[in-house]
Design a protein around this motif. Structure first.
Motif, PDB file in Angstrom:
ATOM      1  N   LYS A   1      14.787 -10.902  -2.321  1.00  0.00           N
ATOM      2  CA  LYS A   1      15.285  -9.948  -3.394  1.00  0.00           C
ATOM      3  C   LYS A   1      15.031  -8.454  -2.917  1.00  0.00           C
ATOM      4  CE  LYS A   1      12.625 -11.622  -6.525  1.00  0.00           C
ATOM      5  NZ  LYS A   1      12.188 -12.019  -7.963  1.00  0.00           N
ATOM      6  N   ASN A   2      14.965  -8.253  -1.535  1.00  0.00           N
ATOM      7  CA  ASN A   2      14.688  -6.765  -1.127  1.00  0.00           C
ATOM      8  C   ASN A   2      15.621  -6.527   0.146  1.00  0.00           C
ATOM      9  OD1 ASN A   2      13.385  -4.549  -0.362  1.00  0.00           O
ATOM     10  ND2 ASN A   2      11.636  -5.327  -0.989  1.00  0.00           N
ATOM     11  N   PRO A   3      16.978  -6.491  -0.126  1.00  0.00           N
ATOM     12  CA  PRO A   3      17.776  -6.130   0.754  1.00  0.00           C
ATOM     13  C   PRO A   3      17.572  -4.829   1.699  1.00  0.00           C
ATOM     14  CG  PRO A   3      19.022  -5.613  -1.216  1.00  0.00           C
ATOM     15  CD  PRO A   3      17.682  -6.210  -1.462  1.00  0.00           C
ATOM     16  N   ASP A   4      17.120  -4.001   1.183  1.00  0.00           N
ATOM     17  CA  ASP A   4      16.709  -2.807   1.807  1.00  0.00           C
ATOM     18  C   ASP A   4      15.662  -2.829   2.749  1.00  0.00           C
ATOM     19  OD1 ASP A   4      18.620  -1.431   0.504  1.00  0.00           O
ATOM     20  OD2 ASP A   4      17.150  -0.371  -1.117  1.00  0.00           O
ATOM     21  N   ALA A   5      14.708  -3.832   2.488  1.00  0.00           N
ATOM     22  CA  ALA A   5      13.367  -4.123   3.583  1.00  0.00           C
ATOM     23  C   ALA A   5      13.817  -4.972   4.600  1.00  0.00           C
ATOM     24  CB  ALA A   5      12.401  -4.589   2.461  1.00  0.00           C
ATOM     25  N   ASN A   6      14.906  -5.728   4.210  1.00  0.00           N
ATOM     26  CA  ASN A   6      15.421  -6.781   5.153  1.00  0.00           C
ATOM     27  C   ASN A   6      16.348  -6.167   6.340  1.00  0.00           C
ATOM     28  OD1 ASN A   6      14.091  -9.078   4.249  1.00  0.00           O
ATOM     29  ND2 ASN A   6      16.001  -9.425   2.694  1.00  0.00           N
TER      30      ASN A   6
ATOM     31  N   THR B   1       0.704  -1.184   0.042  1.00  0.00           N
ATOM     32  CA  THR B   1       0.141   0.105   0.096  1.00  0.00           C
ATOM     33  C   THR B   1       0.978   1.295  -0.031  1.00  0.00           C
ATOM     34  OG1 THR B   1      -0.280  -0.180   2.368  1.00  0.00           O
ATOM     35  CG2 THR B   1      -2.038  -1.044   1.161  1.00  0.00           C
ATOM     36  N   THR B   2       2.074   0.990   0.513  1.00  0.00           N
ATOM     37  CA  THR B   2       2.729   2.322   0.483  1.00  0.00           C
ATOM     38  C   THR B   2       4.185   2.056  -0.278  1.00  0.00           C
ATOM     39  OG1 THR B   2       4.070   1.757   2.508  1.00  0.00           O
ATOM     40  CG2 THR B   2       1.966   3.122   2.814  1.00  0.00           C
ATOM     41  N   SER B   3       4.419   1.059  -0.761  1.00  0.00           N
ATOM     42  CA  SER B   3       5.715   0.854  -1.519  1.00  0.00           C
ATOM     43  C   SER B   3       5.262  -0.340  -2.395  1.00  0.00           C
ATOM     44  CB  SER B   3       6.693   0.393  -0.644  1.00  0.00           C
ATOM     45  OG  SER B   3       6.588  -0.692   0.253  1.00  0.00           O
ATOM     46  N   ARG B   4       6.524  -0.756  -3.097  1.00  0.00           N
ATOM     47  CA  ARG B   4       6.316  -1.887  -3.863  1.00  0.00           C
ATOM     48  C   ARG B   4       6.165  -3.245  -3.203  1.00  0.00           C
ATOM     49  NH1 ARG B   4       9.886  -5.813  -5.913  1.00  0.00           N
ATOM     50  NH2 ARG B   4       9.783  -6.122  -8.316  1.00  0.00           N
ATOM     51  N   PRO B   5       5.182  -4.077  -3.622  1.00  0.00           N
ATOM     52  CA  PRO B   5       4.838  -5.468  -2.834  1.00  0.00           C
ATOM     53  C   PRO B   5       6.315  -6.186  -2.408  1.00  0.00           C
ATOM     54  CG  PRO B   5       3.134  -5.024  -4.334  1.00  0.00           C
ATOM     55  CD  PRO B   5       4.301  -3.999  -4.667  1.00  0.00           C
TER      56      PRO B   5
END
Length: 486
Positions: free
Chosen positions: A349-354, A171-175
């Motif tokens: 595939k999402n190091p920033d989110a991790n 809802t606020t960023s790429r799923p």
């Protein structure tokens, strides 16, 4: 009895069910037994392996709610990794999800010719068809299609293999893509079964979508892992609920709050069905987290239940953390964090989110809350949903609670509305009770008697129905735009 924690794949989790005990039921269908389900698992694994699909491969499942969706998830996951997708997705959404997941094949209904097939063919993804033999028990199917490539790893999946791939709501960023292992799902099924005291005598009436963990894990997998059964409906329908209640004779059902709110007003109109009902309890739940569904729960009698609380930890560890990583004491408000065997190891595939979500040894949920002296958790808001009105922080849940006390209000969701000077202003969408009336001014005046002036909604929109997400939950983020409040 719930199977041992040592059973970490779906096939083992379902082993305790007696051979002739009911497993899968559906409206106007014959029962599928646990023995029949185990046979279906064996046959489906062999069929997928023959088609070139095995451990490590990913299969998208796009099917309507019902018994075949439930058994397709269980049986395909026994051989490969499943990605259940909402059949209502548009072409652009399907293009994103199928590409992001990297599926080897897509499984659809026998006669499906909609966007899922069109997008899959455009992307070069092989299409497999699920065919239900005439007169077959609920959930029984066969897979038709051509081989899709070479087989890398055959046989039953293991505990560390990915069983389920889901995307966060975005809802606020790429799923974000969340992989859940067989061990994650096995732990969650055990947690739910233990909390609810599920046994082989229990039957769940499932009205939840089966492309979401609430329906898949809480309703289907926890029931089957306990040796019990699940009655699979075509999806939520308040008009048919009491008919299903009579046909299924369940001991429990689980749903999101909006569904319970739609069912409750119809209860008085169905006295015979209610008199015959054998419900042991009713469960209300749901939140989108990268864990296999259950974090906390109030307890069934004689355990402690605290209205307004989501209960004590019911599987993973639950704590409340300050911004600096310090665990807070009872009564202190902070971010809710969790860790445990049902929590994913990482986003894919999402190091920033991790880097932001998995810190200080815990997963950060993004929810704000407070624990009491008994370890019971109260959720005070979603951090991203907290309304910032000119520097004043307002929890929409607090405003919801006040507006729900208005005698004419049946449903409410408070949300942020853009404001050119304050940044955000408070708005509320309201559905009135049947036969009741109230104006925007009435509701605002009522709120003003209970809330500080800066917390009173400046805009109240009275609707016949509040827009909901795909799983039936009310969504605050983006609601202002949906209602044209700019």
């Amino acid at each position: 009895m719930i199977n041992s924690e040592k059973a970490t794949d779906l096939a083992q989790r379902l082993a305790p069910g007696a051979e002739d005990a009911p497993a899968i039921a559906a409206p106007d269908r014959n029962l599928l037994t646990h023995g029949g389900l185990r046979g279906l698992i064996r046959d489906t694994v062999a069929r997928l392996n023959a088609l070139g699909i095995g451990r490590g491969d990913r299969v998208a499942i796009v099917l309507p709610n019902g018994p075949e969706m439930a058994t397709a998830f269980i049986t395909v996951a026994a051989a490969a990794s499943t990605a259940p997708l909402n059949p209502a997705y548009r072409a652009d959404e399907l293009d994103f999800y199928l590409s992001d997941i990297g599926v080897k094949a897509i499984l659809v209904g026998k006669d499906e010719q909609g966007p899922s097939v069109e997008v899959a063919e455009r992307l070069g993804i092989p299409v497999l068809r699920l065919v239900v033999p005439e007169g077959a028990p609920a959930g029984v199917f066969r897979i038709e299609g051509n081989p899709v490539g070479s087989l890398v790893a055959s046989g039953l999946a293991e505990g560390s293999d990915t069983a389920l791939l889901l995307h966060t709501s975005g809802t606020t960023s790429r799923p974000k893509l969340v992989p859940l292992s067989h061990a994650n799902l096995a732990a969650s099924a055990a947690h739910i079964g233990a909390t609810l005291g599920l046994t082989s005598a229990d039957r769940c009436l499932n009205i939840m979508p089966l492309f979401h963990i609430h329906g898949l894990i809480a309703a289907v997998l926890s029931s089957l892992a306990a040796g019990g059964s699940v009655f699979c409906t075509p999806g939520f329908n308040a008009l048919r609920f009491f008919q299903w209640l009579s046909e299924a004779m369940p001991s429990w059902y689980t749903a999101v709050p909006t569904m319970h709110q739609a069912i409750l007003p119809r209860a008085a109109r169905n006295p015979e069905q209610l008199a015959e009902a054998k419900l042991r309890f009713i469960r209300s739940s749901s939140a989108s987290l990268p864990a296999a569904h259950q974090m906390a729960s109030n307890r069934l009698p004689p355990g402690l239940r605290k209205p307004g609380s989501v209960g004590a930890a019911a599987g993973p560890e639950v704590a409340v953390m300050a911004l600096d990583g310090r665990l807070l004491e009872a009564g202190e408000t902070g971010e809710i964090v969790i860790r445990g065997p049902n929590v994913t190891a990482a986003y894919e595939k999402n190091p920033d989110a991790n880097a932001s979500a998995f810190t200080h040894g815990w997963f950060h949920t993004g929810d704000q809350g407070v624990l009491d002296e008994d370890g019971y958790l109260r959720v005070t808001g979603r951090l991203k949903e907290i309304i910032n009105r000119g520097g004043e922080k307002i929890s929409p849940l607090e405003v919801d609670g006040v507006l729900m006390d208005h005698p004419a209000v049946a449903q409410v969701v408070t949300f942020a509305m853009p404001h050119d000077k304050l940044g955000e202003e408070i708005a509320a969408a309201v559905v009135l009770r049947e036969g009741q009336s109230a104006s925007e001014a009435d509701i605002r005046a009522f709120a003003a008697t209970r809330l500080a002036d800066f917390k009173v909604p400046r805009k109240v929109v009275i609707l016949d129905e509040i827009p909901k997400g795909a799983t039936g939950k009310l969504q605050r983020i983006g609601l202002a735009a949906k209602l044209g409040l700019r």
